[in-house]
Motif scaffolding. Structure first.
Motif, PDB file in Angstrom:
ATOM      1  N   GLN A  51       0.810  -1.217   0.000  1.00  0.00           N
ATOM      2  CA  GLN A  51       0.000   0.000   0.000  1.00  0.00           C
ATOM      3  C   GLN A  51       0.846   1.271   0.000  1.00  0.00           C
ATOM      4  N   ARG A  73       0.301   0.013  -9.443  1.00  0.00           N
ATOM      5  CA  ARG A  73       0.574  -0.356  -8.055  1.00  0.00           C
ATOM      6  C   ARG A  73      -0.561  -0.030  -7.088  1.00  0.00           C
ATOM      7  N   CYS A  75      -3.730  -0.489  -4.886  1.00  0.00           N
ATOM      8  CA  CYS A  75      -4.320  -1.642  -4.203  1.00  0.00           C
ATOM      9  C   CYS A  75      -5.835  -1.545  -4.299  1.00  0.00           C
ATOM     10  N   THR A  80      -3.894   3.489  -1.263  1.00  0.00           N
ATOM     11  CA  THR A  80      -2.485   3.351  -1.592  1.00  0.00           C
ATOM     12  C   THR A  80      -1.818   4.688  -1.293  1.00  0.00           C
TER      13      THR A  80
END
Length: 102
Positions: A51, A73, A75, A80
């Motif tokens: 995260q 990336r 989450c 995040t």
């Protein structure tokens, strides 16, 4: 390393607010240290490594690549936290932009 309790408490108070938090200061005043301490504090509250995303603008200068990198990336179903150091273009001035919501 000196723990910056007052600043950490301010960051903690704004943790889940969807606003950009900005840490500024002169060169070598402890901005990166504060961010590192905040990341550690987040982990103690149950935030996972996945995260927390740290980015180097020296590697991702193109905004499209940066956007793609961050989007990959994110989450699902969780916040995040993004650590985006911003390097100034004048005489080595530096600042930190942290925890941007995407």
């Amino acid at each position: 390393m000196v723990e910056r309790k007052e600043y950490l408490e301010q960051l903690k108070a704004w943790k889940d607010e969807q606003v950009i938090k900005v840490v500024t200061g002169i060169l070598r005043c402890g901005k990166s240290t504060l961010l590192s301490q905040y990341q550690q504090q987040l982990k103690t509250t149950g935030i996972t490594d996945e995260q927390i995303v740290s980015v180097s603008f020296e590697e991702l200068l193109d905004y499209r690549k940066l956007y793609s990198y961050l989007k990959e990336r994110l989450c699902a179903e969780k916040t995040t936290y993004k650590n985006l150091p911003c390097v100034g273009r004048r005489r080595g001035q530096r600042g930190k932009i942290l925890w941007v919501y995407l």
